[in-house]
Design a protein around this motif. Sequence first.
Motif, PDB file in Angstrom:
ATOM      1  N   GLY A   1     -13.699 -13.664  15.906  1.00  0.00           N
ATOM      2  CA  GLY A   1     -14.794 -12.919  15.325  1.00  0.00           C
ATOM      3  C   GLY A   1     -15.869 -12.577  16.326  1.00  0.00           C
ATOM      4  O   GLY A   1     -15.971 -13.181  17.398  1.00  0.00           O
TER       5      GLY A   1
ATOM      6  N   SER B   1      -9.732 -16.830  18.978  1.00  0.00           N
ATOM      7  CA  SER B   1      -8.845 -17.936  18.613  1.00  0.00           C
ATOM      8  C   SER B   1      -7.397 -17.465  18.571  1.00  0.00           C
ATOM      9  O   SER B   1      -7.117 -16.269  18.545  1.00  0.00           O
ATOM     10  CB  SER B   1      -9.251 -18.537  17.260  1.00  0.00           C
ATOM     11  OG  SER B   1      -9.115 -17.595  16.239  1.00  0.00           O
TER      12      SER B   1
ATOM     13  N   GLY C   1      -9.479 -22.542  19.228  1.00  0.00           N
ATOM     14  CA  GLY C   1     -10.507 -21.514  19.262  1.00  0.00           C
ATOM     15  C   GLY C   1     -11.564 -21.854  20.291  1.00  0.00           C
ATOM     16  O   GLY C   1     -11.710 -23.002  20.709  1.00  0.00           O
TER      17      GLY C   1
ATOM     18  N   SER D   1      -7.909 -24.780   4.837  1.00  0.00           N
ATOM     19  CA  SER D   1      -8.081 -24.998   6.268  1.00  0.00           C
ATOM     20  C   SER D   1      -8.841 -26.278   6.558  1.00  0.00           C
ATOM     21  O   SER D   1      -9.625 -26.753   5.741  1.00  0.00           O
ATOM     22  CB  SER D   1      -8.824 -23.810   6.895  1.00  0.00           C
ATOM     23  OG  SER D   1     -10.122 -23.683   6.359  1.00  0.00           O
TER      24      SER D   1
ATOM     25  N   GLU E   1     -10.865 -27.643  10.157  1.00  0.00           N
ATOM     26  CA  GLU E   1     -11.232 -27.228  11.508  1.00  0.00           C
ATOM     27  C   GLU E   1     -12.182 -28.249  12.120  1.00  0.00           C
ATOM     28  O   GLU E   1     -13.214 -28.581  11.538  1.00  0.00           O
ATOM     29  CB  GLU E   1     -11.902 -25.856  11.469  1.00  0.00           C
ATOM     30  CG  GLU E   1     -12.229 -25.298  12.823  1.00  0.00           C
ATOM     31  CD  GLU E   1     -12.737 -23.868  12.765  1.00  0.00           C
ATOM     32  OE1 GLU E   1     -12.954 -23.290  13.834  1.00  0.00           O
ATOM     33  OE2 GLU E   1     -12.905 -23.325  11.659  1.00  0.00           O
TER      34      GLU E   1
ATOM     35  N   ARG F   1      -6.458 -14.904   0.702  1.00  0.00           N
ATOM     36  CA  ARG F   1      -5.809 -14.234   1.832  1.00  0.00           C
ATOM     37  C   ARG F   1      -5.080 -12.994   1.358  1.00  0.00           C
ATOM     38  O   ARG F   1      -4.340 -13.020   0.377  1.00  0.00           O
ATOM     39  CB  ARG F   1      -4.820 -15.193   2.488  1.00  0.00           C
ATOM     40  CG  ARG F   1      -4.203 -14.639   3.749  1.00  0.00           C
ATOM     41  CD  ARG F   1      -3.344 -15.683   4.394  1.00  0.00           C
ATOM     42  NE  ARG F   1      -2.013 -15.627   3.816  1.00  0.00           N
ATOM     43  CZ  ARG F   1      -0.910 -15.985   4.456  1.00  0.00           C
ATOM     44  NH1 ARG F   1      -0.965 -16.482   5.650  1.00  0.00           N
ATOM     45  NH2 ARG F   1       0.252 -15.876   3.873  1.00  0.00           N
TER      46      ARG F   1
ATOM     47  N   THR G   1      -8.522 -13.378   5.677  1.00  0.00           N
ATOM     48  CA  THR G   1      -8.847 -14.416   4.695  1.00  0.00           C
ATOM     49  C   THR G   1     -10.360 -14.458   4.534  1.00  0.00           C
ATOM     50  O   THR G   1     -11.097 -14.512   5.519  1.00  0.00           O
ATOM     51  CB  THR G   1      -8.347 -15.797   5.150  1.00  0.00           C
ATOM     52  OG1 THR G   1      -6.941 -15.719   5.395  1.00  0.00           O
ATOM     53  CG2 THR G   1      -8.620 -16.851   4.100  1.00  0.00           C
TER      54      THR G   1
ATOM     55  N   ARG H   1     -16.225 -22.654   3.688  1.00  0.00           N
ATOM     56  CA  ARG H   1     -15.862 -23.934   4.278  1.00  0.00           C
ATOM     57  C   ARG H   1     -17.056 -24.879   4.182  1.00  0.00           C
ATOM     58  O   ARG H   1     -18.208 -24.438   4.081  1.00  0.00           O
ATOM     59  CB  ARG H   1     -15.383 -23.771   5.716  1.00  0.00           C
ATOM     60  CG  ARG H   1     -16.407 -23.216   6.674  1.00  0.00           C
ATOM     61  CD  ARG H   1     -15.801 -22.940   8.029  1.00  0.00           C
ATOM     62  NE  ARG H   1     -16.868 -22.698   9.009  1.00  0.00           N
ATOM     63  CZ  ARG H   1     -16.715 -22.768  10.304  1.00  0.00           C
ATOM     64  NH1 ARG H   1     -15.538 -23.063  10.811  1.00  0.00           N
ATOM     65  NH2 ARG H   1     -17.720 -22.559  11.117  1.00  0.00           N
TER      66      ARG H   1
ATOM     67  N   PHE I   1     -16.872 -17.560   5.349  1.00  0.00           N
ATOM     68  CA  PHE I   1     -16.160 -17.102   6.548  1.00  0.00           C
ATOM     69  C   PHE I   1     -15.265 -15.923   6.212  1.00  0.00           C
ATOM     70  O   PHE I   1     -14.848 -15.732   5.071  1.00  0.00           O
ATOM     71  CB  PHE I   1     -15.341 -18.231   7.190  1.00  0.00           C
ATOM     72  CG  PHE I   1     -14.163 -18.679   6.383  1.00  0.00           C
ATOM     73  CD1 PHE I   1     -12.939 -18.004   6.445  1.00  0.00           C
ATOM     74  CD2 PHE I   1     -14.244 -19.787   5.562  1.00  0.00           C
ATOM     75  CE1 PHE I   1     -11.854 -18.417   5.700  1.00  0.00           C
ATOM     76  CE2 PHE I   1     -13.159 -20.218   4.822  1.00  0.00           C
ATOM     77  CZ  PHE I   1     -11.965 -19.530   4.887  1.00  0.00           C
TER      78      PHE I   1
ATOM     79  N   ARG J   1     -11.793 -14.634   8.206  1.00  0.00           N
ATOM     80  CA  ARG J   1     -10.852 -14.985   9.263  1.00  0.00           C
ATOM     81  C   ARG J   1      -9.823 -13.872   9.374  1.00  0.00           C
ATOM     82  O   ARG J   1      -9.206 -13.495   8.392  1.00  0.00           O
ATOM     83  CB  ARG J   1     -10.187 -16.313   8.894  1.00  0.00           C
ATOM     84  CG  ARG J   1      -9.427 -16.973   9.971  1.00  0.00           C
ATOM     85  CD  ARG J   1      -8.881 -18.319   9.506  1.00  0.00           C
ATOM     86  NE  ARG J   1      -9.946 -19.311   9.372  1.00  0.00           N
ATOM     87  CZ  ARG J   1     -10.054 -20.136   8.351  1.00  0.00           C
ATOM     88  NH1 ARG J   1      -9.186 -20.114   7.362  1.00  0.00           N
ATOM     89  NH2 ARG J   1     -11.035 -21.008   8.308  1.00  0.00           N
TER      90      ARG J   1
ATOM     91  N   TYR K   1      -6.447 -12.497  11.758  1.00  0.00           N
ATOM     92  CA  TYR K   1      -5.445 -12.737  12.803  1.00  0.00           C
ATOM     93  C   TYR K   1      -4.463 -11.567  12.838  1.00  0.00           C
ATOM     94  O   TYR K   1      -4.041 -11.075  11.811  1.00  0.00           O
ATOM     95  CB  TYR K   1      -4.673 -14.040  12.554  1.00  0.00           C
ATOM     96  CG  TYR K   1      -5.494 -15.263  12.865  1.00  0.00           C
ATOM     97  CD1 TYR K   1      -5.727 -15.629  14.179  1.00  0.00           C
ATOM     98  CD2 TYR K   1      -6.028 -16.030  11.857  1.00  0.00           C
ATOM     99  CE1 TYR K   1      -6.486 -16.748  14.478  1.00  0.00           C
ATOM    100  CE2 TYR K   1      -6.792 -17.148  12.140  1.00  0.00           C
ATOM    101  CZ  TYR K   1      -7.011 -17.499  13.459  1.00  0.00           C
ATOM    102  OH  TYR K   1      -7.771 -18.606  13.740  1.00  0.00           O
TER     103      TYR K   1
END
Length: 183
Positions: free
Chosen positions: A51, A68, A82, A116, A118, A150, A155, A159, A178, A180, A182
Amino acid sequence: MFMRKNQIKCVSKAVLVIIILLFSNELLAQNQRVNSKSNNYFWDNVQFGGGIGLGFGSGYTDISLTPSAIYNFNEYVSLGLGAQYSYVSQKNYYNSHLYGGSLIALFNPIREIQLSAELEELRVNINPNDPSLTSEQFWNTGLFLGAGYRTANVTIGVRYNILQDDNKNVYSDAFMPFVRVYF
């Protein structure tokens, strides 16, 4: 006759050596193809993302970069690494630099839901603009548990930092939204 048997033995040995060389070369070539497939297989399961954050306000600046990468073991489990760098400044008060890394584990029980965990470790350097105040440097550890919706490569979720310490933390709240992505 003796010469003929000797010649046949020599030719037989030469043919045998050539056959062995041909087969060993073919076996080596197959081994190289298998290795290149396994190499490609690894990279086929790697996704990159991260991000970029920009926040500006009345005398306030927040710029962050968080690349990441994850490895998808299967359609349910992914693990990754990340990095993070942030610059935060409040005019006439302070400026700070934050940098560090994180480990992330993703679990997709169904295609649309992503859970998740982290672990994040950041080095925090806070430099006040008032010379009577001292600079602060410390490590900040966060352990975030999250859940999100997602769709494709994106996603969106929230968190929670279970290690949140209101007295010594870079985040003002334990809950954080958040996004996310990818590729």
